[in-house]
Scaffold this motif. Structure first.
Motif, PDB file in Angstrom:
ATOM      1  N   LEU A  31       7.638   9.640   5.570  1.00 29.04           N
ATOM      2  CA  LEU A  31       6.708   9.516   4.441  1.00 29.04           C
ATOM      3  C   LEU A  31       6.432   8.051   4.099  1.00 29.04           C
ATOM      4  N   LEU A  32       7.470   7.209   4.162  1.00 29.94           N
ATOM      5  CA  LEU A  32       7.282   5.801   3.798  1.00 29.94           C
ATOM      6  C   LEU A  32       6.240   5.145   4.699  1.00 29.94           C
ATOM      7  N   LEU A  33       6.305   5.495   5.989  1.00 29.30           N
ATOM      8  CA  LEU A  33       5.340   4.965   6.948  1.00 29.30           C
ATOM      9  C   LEU A  33       3.926   5.396   6.571  1.00 29.30           C
ATOM     10  N   GLN A  34       3.796   6.672   6.171  1.00 30.68           N
ATOM     11  CA  GLN A  34       2.477   7.176   5.787  1.00 30.68           C
ATOM     12  C   GLN A  34       1.966   6.465   4.541  1.00 30.68           C
ATOM     13  N   LEU A  35       2.876   6.216   3.582  1.00 33.73           N
ATOM     14  CA  LEU A  35       2.450   5.527   2.358  1.00 33.73           C
ATOM     15  C   LEU A  35       1.942   4.130   2.687  1.00 33.73           C
ATOM     16  N   LEU A  36       2.687   3.404   3.533  1.00 31.49           N
ATOM     17  CA  LEU A  36       2.271   2.048   3.898  1.00 31.49           C
ATOM     18  C   LEU A  36       0.942   2.094   4.655  1.00 31.49           C
ATOM     19  N   PHE A  37       0.773   3.128   5.465  1.00 31.62           N
ATOM     20  CA  PHE A  37      -0.479   3.302   6.207  1.00 31.62           C
ATOM     21  C   PHE A  37      -1.653   3.478   5.248  1.00 31.62           C
ATOM     22  N   TRP A  38      -1.507   4.396   4.294  1.00 30.68           N
ATOM     23  CA  TRP A  38      -2.605   4.628   3.342  1.00 30.68           C
ATOM     24  C   TRP A  38      -2.883   3.378   2.519  1.00 30.68           C
ATOM     25  N   ASN A  44      10.460  11.967  -3.993  1.00 27.33           N
ATOM     26  CA  ASN A  44       9.809  11.056  -3.047  1.00 27.33           C
ATOM     27  C   ASN A  44       8.885  10.076  -3.744  1.00 27.33           C
ATOM     28  N   SER A  45       8.452  10.406  -4.961  1.00 28.24           N
ATOM     29  CA  SER A  45       7.559   9.488  -5.668  1.00 28.24           C
ATOM     30  C   SER A  45       8.266   8.156  -5.921  1.00 28.24           C
ATOM     31  N   SER A  46       9.604   8.123  -5.779  1.00 30.82           N
ATOM     32  CA  SER A  46      10.313   6.860  -5.990  1.00 30.82           C
ATOM     33  C   SER A  46      10.045   5.879  -4.856  1.00 30.82           C
ATOM     34  N   LEU A  47       9.445   6.343  -3.752  1.00 37.41           N
ATOM     35  CA  LEU A  47       9.055   5.414  -2.684  1.00 37.41           C
ATOM     36  C   LEU A  47       7.925   4.505  -3.147  1.00 37.41           C
ATOM     37  N   MET A  84      11.992  -6.974  11.083  1.00 37.07           N
ATOM     38  CA  MET A  84      12.611  -5.771  10.518  1.00 37.07           C
ATOM     39  C   MET A  84      11.530  -4.886   9.902  1.00 37.07           C
ATOM     40  N   PRO A  85      11.552  -3.580  10.170  1.00 40.08           N
ATOM     41  CA  PRO A  85      10.540  -2.714   9.558  1.00 40.08           C
ATOM     42  C   PRO A  85      10.700  -2.726   8.045  1.00 40.08           C
ATOM     43  N   PRO A  86       9.579  -2.633   7.337  1.00 39.25           N
ATOM     44  CA  PRO A  86       9.647  -2.777   5.886  1.00 39.25           C
ATOM     45  C   PRO A  86      10.563  -1.778   5.202  1.00 39.25           C
ATOM     46  N   PHE A  87      10.650  -0.580   5.762  1.00 40.53           N
ATOM     47  CA  PHE A  87      11.450   0.407   5.034  1.00 40.53           C
ATOM     48  C   PHE A  87      12.934   0.092   5.134  1.00 40.53           C
ATOM     49  N   GLY A  88      13.319  -0.710   6.133  1.00 39.48           N
ATOM     50  CA  GLY A  88      14.727  -1.068   6.256  1.00 39.48           C
ATOM     51  C   GLY A  88      15.248  -1.694   4.973  1.00 39.48           C
TER      52      GLY A  88
END
Lengths: 400, 350
Positions: A145-152, A340-343, B1-5
């Motif tokens: 999900l974090l990857l998707q958030l950064l993508f959007w 998940n909203s805490s991301l 480093m990937p940001p989520f790390g």
């Protein structure tokens, strides 16, 4: 069953014996074990607590919740209730809580709607529709999900600046500062009309329940829509008109650096909402599909044999049974959206975690800050669980 | 480093403090409680200094293409390490974000913060920190895109401003805006790379942080001339080396390492001439370099600690010219008081 009948189980119960101080007495054993477990738990809690207090003292770190009344001094971009940096940490955290709720509530509603639609599409006889839904579910569920958030968020940042904003229709601007929509200037009359609508909705709901009850009693259908129309449309409009029918549109316009006026949806909120909704909708779609497939085919055929229309079959026969399977896992998904909203911190949406983190950084009250975050999520999650359990019990199969 | 790390690390960091404070075993294993033992002995016993630095700020702390940490703050870590061990390589760098840095220090994850941290009263007291020495005098400024045509921060009315959370910058910004009746919309992102990314992408009209940080960010852009730093400096930002409160012995070592770098510049002792300087007749140079007296031993260090430090990183001027000058930062207030009338001033080595 008459009043004089005695529950036969009470006759079978063993006679009460006096407590014997012996390991062979089951009740003595039970009491000893319970004292031991509670005592051990208490000792662990006391040990953790006293060590925390000791270590805080040794490090000379101030403790307590007194900091909540101090001036926060931190700027917050999005606030549902008025806020300025001169307000207290308490109010700043309250803004954070409201921001969390804003994204969680809207996310839950949207994810449920989209998830249900995609789940039904996945079952569609239309090959293309079914495959598209299938691919969507697989892709969305398999990416973090974090990857998707950064993508959007990256996509929304790639939009043109405010001076070159996309301008599809009058009053609507899309730029890297967010989505700007025209909005009415909110006045008291609008609040009254909204209140009337809410009361009307409650009344309509009770009226409908009563109508169904009477119909079960005498078999005569009673239309609900005239009452609904009156309560939900005519009454609010009449109140709004009686209050002078105020209608001033607040158009967004470019002044200086940014747009002023109108309704704003920031890229941070939009990215978070989009990410949470699309991600969770993938899971909800599968839950809905499983729920519908769980209803035996015979139920469809039996309902059709009774002469019900396809819509009625779904609404009256299949969905009530499918919901019993859908609701429990759905509760987990709603809890997931909230947590998940805490991301949000990753993309700069100021939710409770973001503001509590800044607070604990500025005040050094790490333990208090984390405790606040935990209490907030626990309260929201327990509320969702309680509501869903109540709803689950309500729709549970009533055996007659 | 990937940001989520690091995002996860940040989330864990705060929780870890709670745990570290709660579990005595964990806390004692990482660092002895300040009451009886001290960080100095713990570092000695470990054979390594753990130094909290920025996550990647050009000129201050940034890994180069070989993964070696470079920059002003990183060199300070090496200087302190050289003072303790005589060998600047016995250091481990831990990148910390603005939000987790204090937690990392409090919980014993790092021994010292050499990380663009402003010395303030509340941090010095309630936060459980001590600041050993101000090694860089800075102030907060604004950077905008040249194309925006803004000449002064006063023109930023209505602007969207990028700022990192958990910094004095964030609080100064709202103080300044209130005092100047300027309305602004903040965009608050924790990771330095991402807040800069948002500014470069045009999410914000202006980016605010310490002027040195702005210069570093500007120099790291493909076309630095597309960005301009506005003339206003709205705050005092004494960036200082942070240690845990109640850790006087270790704080002394950190503080006097900084003073050593200043004094070395004052007396003209450089990385190149430190060995010849041992024969310099001036008494203070003799004391500093361990030819006379036992100043090193008083700090609990080798008497040749000063020679080791200067051999490792050079004096303050050399260090500054090597790390900050290339990104366009002038000495300004960080010049020596004794020779150029700046703010950097070392007490006597006596």
């Amino acid at each position: 069953m008459s009043q004089t009948t005695i529950d036969p189980r009470s006759l079978r119960a063993p006679p009460r014996r006096p407590l014997r101080l012996s390991w062979s007495d089951e009740r003595v054993r039970a009491i000893v074990w319970q004292i031991l477990v509670v005592g051990l738990l208490g000792a662990i809690v006391w040990w953790l607590w006293s060590n925390t207090v000791h270590n805080l003292e040794v490090r000379r770190i101030a403790t307590g919740f007194g900091f909540l009344n101090r001036e926060a001094g931190l700027p917050i971009a999005e606030n549902l209730i008025p806020y300025s940096p001169t307000d207290t940490y308490f109010r700043a955290l309250l803004i954070g809580l409201l921001n969390t709720l804003k994204v969680a509530v809207v996310g839950i509603i949207l994810a449920t709607v989209f998830g249900t639609l995609i789940g039904i599409a996945r079952l569609s006889k239309n090959w293309l529709l079914s495959k598209i839904a299938g691919v969507y579910i697989e892709v969305i569920r398999d990416l973090p999900l974090l990857l998707q958030l950064l993508f959007w968020y990256a996509i929304l940042q790639g939009l043109p600046g405010p001076r070159q904003a996309l301008h599809p229709v009058g009053g609507v601007f899309l730029s890297n500062r967010g989505l700007k929509l025209p909005w009415i200037e909110w006045q008291d009359a609008h609040s009254y009309a909204l209140l009337a609508f809410a009361l009307g909705a409650v009344f309509t709901w009770f009226y409908r329940r009563d109508a169904i009850r009477k119909r079960i009693a005498d078999g005569r259908p009673r239309p609900v829509w005239p009452v609904a129309l009156g309560c939900l449309v005519v009454l609010p409009v009449a109140i709004w008109a009686a209050a002078g029918a105020p209608w001033t549109v607040d158009w967004p316009e470019l002044r200086g650096f940014n747009f002023r006026g109108g309704l704003n949806m920031s890229p941070e909120y939009f990215a978070l909402l989009l990410g949470l909704t699309t991600y969770t909708a993938g899971f909800i779609a599968e839950i809905v599909r499983a729920g519908i497939l769980a209803v035996p085919h015979g139920q469809w055929e039996a309902a059709q044999a009774l002469g019900l229309r396809p819509g009625q079959v779904l609404k009256q026969v299949v969905l009530p049974q499918a919901l019993r399977v859908i609701i429990p896992p759905m509760t987990s998904q709603y809890l997931n959206i909230t947590k998940n909203s805490s991301l949000a911190v990753a993309i700069g949406y100021q939710d409770i975690v973001s503001i509590a983190n800044t607070t604990l950084n500025q005040t050094g009250q790490a333990i208090e800050g984390i405790a606040i975050i935990m209490v907030v999520y626990l309260s929201i999650s327990l509320s969702i669980s309680l509501f869903m359990n109540w709803y689950n019990a309500k729709i549970a199969l009533v055996e007659r | 480093m990937p940001p989520f790390g690091l995002s996860i690390a940040r989330a864990m960091g705060a929780a870890a403090l709670g745990l570290a404070l709660a579990l005595p075993g964990v806390a004692q294993a990482q660092q002895a409680p300040a009451a009886n033992a001290n960080t100095f002995d713990a570092v000695r016993a470990r054979g390594q200094l753990v130094c909290g630095v920025n996550t990647g700020l050009a000129g201050f702390a940034q890994p180069d293409s070989q993964g070696v940490w470079r920059g002003f703050d990183a060199e300070y870590c090496r200087a302190i390490t050289a003072a303790i061990f005589g060998d600047p390589s016995k250091v481990r760098f831990v990148p910390t974000t603005a939000q987790v840095r204090f937690t990392a220090l409090q919980s014993g994850e790092v021994d010292v913060l050499s990380r663009n941290t402003t010395w303030t009263l509340s941090r010095d007291t309630a936060l459980g920190l001590d600041f050993a020495a101000t090694n860089f005098f800075d102030g907060q400024g604004f950077m905008v895109k040249t194309a925006l045509g803004v000449k002064s921060a006063k023109e930023l009315e209505g602007a969207t401003i990028c700022v990192q959370p958990g910094t004095t910058t964030e609080q100064n910004l709202s103080d300044w805006a209130r005092a100047n009746r300027i309305r602004f919309t903040p965009v608050v992102i924790e990771r330095l790379e991402e807040i800069v990314g948002a500014f470069v992408a045009g999410r914000c009209d202006a980016y605010t942080t310490d002027v040195s940080g702005l210069a570093a960010t500007r120099s790291a852009q493909p076309k630095p001339d597309d960005y301009v730093i506005l003339p206003e400096v709205i705050s005092k930002e004494p960036l200082a080396l942070g240690v845990r409160q109640g850790d006087a012995r270790f704080a002394d070592v950190v503080r006097w390492t900084h003073f050593l770098l200043l004094s070395a510049e004052e007396f003209g002792i450089t990385q190149g001439n430190v060995d010849q300087m041992a024969n310099d007749p001036r008494p203070e140079v003799q004391r500093m370099l361990g030819r006379n007296g036992e100043l090193g031993k008083m700090l609990g260090l080798d008497n040749l600690w000063a020679v080791n430090v200067i051999k490792a990183v050079g004096n303050y001027a050399e260090l500054f010219d090597r790390t900050l000058k290339p990104i366009g930062i002038q000495r300004g207030p960080n010049a020596l008081w004794t020779t150029q009338g700046g703010l950097q001033y070392s007490p006597p080595f006596r």
